[in-house]
Design a protein around this motif. Structure first.
Motif, PDB file in Angstrom:
ATOM      1  N   LEU B  22     -11.176  30.118   4.004  1.00  9.99           N
ATOM      2  CA  LEU B  22     -12.492  30.629   4.407  1.00  9.99           C
ATOM      3  C   LEU B  22     -12.473  31.000   5.885  1.00  9.99           C
ATOM      4  O   LEU B  22     -11.847  30.329   6.697  1.00  9.99           O
ATOM      5  CB  LEU B  22     -13.581  29.574   4.157  1.00  9.99           C
ATOM      6  CG  LEU B  22     -13.881  29.207   2.710  1.00  9.99           C
ATOM      7  CD1 LEU B  22     -14.852  28.020   2.655  1.00  9.99           C
ATOM      8  CD2 LEU B  22     -14.476  30.387   1.948  1.00  9.99           C
ATOM      9  N   SER B  23     -13.192  32.069   6.192  1.00 11.36           N
ATOM     10  CA  SER B  23     -13.319  32.475   7.591  1.00 11.36           C
ATOM     11  C   SER B  23     -14.548  31.775   8.167  1.00 11.36           C
ATOM     12  O   SER B  23     -15.677  32.217   7.977  1.00 11.36           O
ATOM     13  CB  SER B  23     -13.475  34.000   7.656  1.00 11.36           C
ATOM     14  OG  SER B  23     -13.722  34.387   8.973  1.00 11.36           O
ATOM     15  N   ILE B  24     -14.312  30.649   8.835  1.00  6.54           N
ATOM     16  CA  ILE B  24     -15.428  29.825   9.317  1.00  6.54           C
ATOM     17  C   ILE B  24     -15.137  29.390  10.757  1.00  6.54           C
ATOM     18  O   ILE B  24     -13.972  29.228  11.141  1.00  6.54           O
ATOM     19  CB  ILE B  24     -15.653  28.635   8.340  1.00  6.54           C
ATOM     20  CG1 ILE B  24     -16.934  27.862   8.652  1.00  6.54           C
ATOM     21  CG2 ILE B  24     -14.460  27.703   8.287  1.00  6.54           C
ATOM     22  CD1 ILE B  24     -17.407  26.965   7.513  1.00  6.54           C
ATOM     23  N   SER B  25     -16.212  29.219  11.542  1.00  9.37           N
ATOM     24  CA  SER B  25     -16.020  28.932  12.975  1.00  9.37           C
ATOM     25  C   SER B  25     -15.573  27.498  13.237  1.00  9.37           C
ATOM     26  O   SER B  25     -15.062  27.185  14.307  1.00  9.37           O
ATOM     27  CB  SER B  25     -17.318  29.217  13.737  1.00  9.37           C
ATOM     28  OG  SER B  25     -18.345  28.357  13.267  1.00  9.37           O
ATOM     29  N   VAL B  75     -18.698  31.176  -0.171  1.00 10.67           N
ATOM     30  CA  VAL B  75     -18.445  32.156   0.901  1.00 10.67           C
ATOM     31  C   VAL B  75     -19.750  32.458   1.657  1.00 10.67           C
ATOM     32  O   VAL B  75     -19.779  32.457   2.890  1.00 10.67           O
ATOM     33  CB  VAL B  75     -17.823  33.454   0.323  1.00 10.67           C
ATOM     34  CG1 VAL B  75     -17.814  34.561   1.369  1.00 10.67           C
ATOM     35  CG2 VAL B  75     -16.409  33.175  -0.180  1.00 10.67           C
ATOM     36  N   GLU B  76     -20.851  32.654   0.907  1.00 10.14           N
ATOM     37  CA  GLU B  76     -22.141  32.934   1.544  1.00 10.14           C
ATOM     38  C   GLU B  76     -22.594  31.744   2.401  1.00 10.14           C
ATOM     39  O   GLU B  76     -23.077  31.915   3.522  1.00 10.14           O
ATOM     40  CB  GLU B  76     -23.209  33.245   0.477  1.00 10.14           C
ATOM     41  CG  GLU B  76     -22.991  34.560  -0.256  1.00 10.14           C
ATOM     42  CD  GLU B  76     -22.988  35.770   0.669  1.00 10.14           C
ATOM     43  OE1 GLU B  76     -23.844  35.829   1.553  1.00 10.14           O
ATOM     44  OE2 GLU B  76     -22.098  36.635   0.519  1.00 10.14           O
ATOM     45  N   SER B  77     -22.430  30.542   1.855  1.00 10.83           N
ATOM     46  CA  SER B  77     -22.842  29.338   2.588  1.00 10.83           C
ATOM     47  C   SER B  77     -21.986  29.135   3.832  1.00 10.83           C
ATOM     48  O   SER B  77     -22.495  28.726   4.883  1.00 10.83           O
ATOM     49  CB  SER B  77     -22.730  28.106   1.691  1.00 10.83           C
ATOM     50  OG  SER B  77     -23.526  28.269   0.552  1.00 10.83           O
ATOM     51  N   SER B  78     -20.692  29.432   3.738  1.00  9.31           N
ATOM     52  CA  SER B  78     -19.811  29.241   4.896  1.00  9.31           C
ATOM     53  C   SER B  78     -20.181  30.209   6.018  1.00  9.31           C
ATOM     54  O   SER B  78     -20.055  29.872   7.198  1.00  9.31           O
ATOM     55  CB  SER B  78     -18.336  29.377   4.501  1.00  9.31           C
ATOM     56  OG  SER B  78     -18.038  30.705   4.162  1.00  9.31           O
ATOM     57  N   LYS B  79     -20.699  31.384   5.661  1.00  5.16           N
ATOM     58  CA  LYS B  79     -21.154  32.339   6.687  1.00  5.16           C
ATOM     59  C   LYS B  79     -22.345  31.748   7.450  1.00  5.16           C
ATOM     60  O   LYS B  79     -22.431  31.840   8.671  1.00  5.16           O
ATOM     61  CB  LYS B  79     -21.588  33.662   6.031  1.00  5.16           C
ATOM     62  CG  LYS B  79     -20.431  34.560   5.634  1.00  5.16           C
ATOM     63  CD  LYS B  79     -20.982  35.857   5.027  1.00  5.16           C
ATOM     64  CE  LYS B  79     -19.893  36.625   4.298  1.00  5.16           C
ATOM     65  NZ  LYS B  79     -20.430  37.684   3.440  1.00  5.16           N
ATOM     66  N   SER B  82     -21.213  28.758   9.500  1.00  2.00           N
ATOM     67  CA  SER B  82     -20.395  29.274  10.589  1.00  2.00           C
ATOM     68  C   SER B  82     -21.282  29.792  11.733  1.00  2.00           C
ATOM     69  O   SER B  82     -20.996  29.550  12.914  1.00  2.00           O
ATOM     70  CB  SER B  82     -19.522  30.413  10.051  1.00  2.00           C
ATOM     71  OG  SER B  82     -18.400  30.605  10.864  1.00  2.00           O
ATOM     72  N   ALA B  83     -22.369  30.457  11.371  1.00  2.00           N
ATOM     73  CA  ALA B  83     -23.276  31.014  12.379  1.00  2.00           C
ATOM     74  C   ALA B  83     -24.174  29.940  12.983  1.00  2.00           C
ATOM     75  O   ALA B  83     -24.596  30.036  14.138  1.00  2.00           O
ATOM     76  CB  ALA B  83     -24.130  32.119  11.761  1.00  2.00           C
TER      77      ALA B  83
END
Lengths: 88, 88
Positions: B22-25, B75-79, B82-83
């Motif tokens: 996952l692309s997460i901060s 994926v939606e939740s990780s966005k 992340s924000a």
């Protein structure tokens, strides 16, 4: 990973209080759990992971509107379980 | 009253497998639990109360369609997490 669906507590609370008032063909513990599971499947989950979220969500689930929605799900589910009891 | 939301297992399973992709901060355990809770709040619950229901529901949640729906929620939740990471 510790998370919790606060809706479980809200439904259990109302089910405990209203169980004796429901018009259902069987009041055994298995039918009660079926009503609980089916009610939860009809309601939007409210998962939280920390205590702050717990207090906030609990307050939200205590409103008149939320309790009415939960009671409606319980009544509808008890009708289904009453018509189709699933004993082992 | 013992009941279980099988969707929890399905989301945990896919989250564990996909966490590194996952692309997460932030990849800390708190953010991971936030993604888990938020994903579950986006998905329809599948509460069951007995072993027969468990096997049936598990099979249903293993379909390609179900796994794709769950991954989309993750994926939606990780966005969102992340924000807006929510560290204590």
């Amino acid at each position: 990973m510790i998370i919790h669906n606060m809706m479980e507590d809200a439904v259990k609370d109302i089910l405990e209080k209203q169980w004796g008032n429901l018009s259902i063909s069987c009041y055994c513990s298995e039918c009660k759990m079926d009503v609980l599971a089916m009610s939860l499947n009809r309601l939007k989950p409210h998962y939280i992971r920390n205590r702050a979220g717990m207090m906030y969500t609990k307050a939200n689930l205590m409103t008149e509107q939320s309790r009415a929605t939960i009671l409606t799900a319980i009544v509808e589910s008890s009708k289904v379980v009453s018509a189709h009891p699933c004993h082992r």
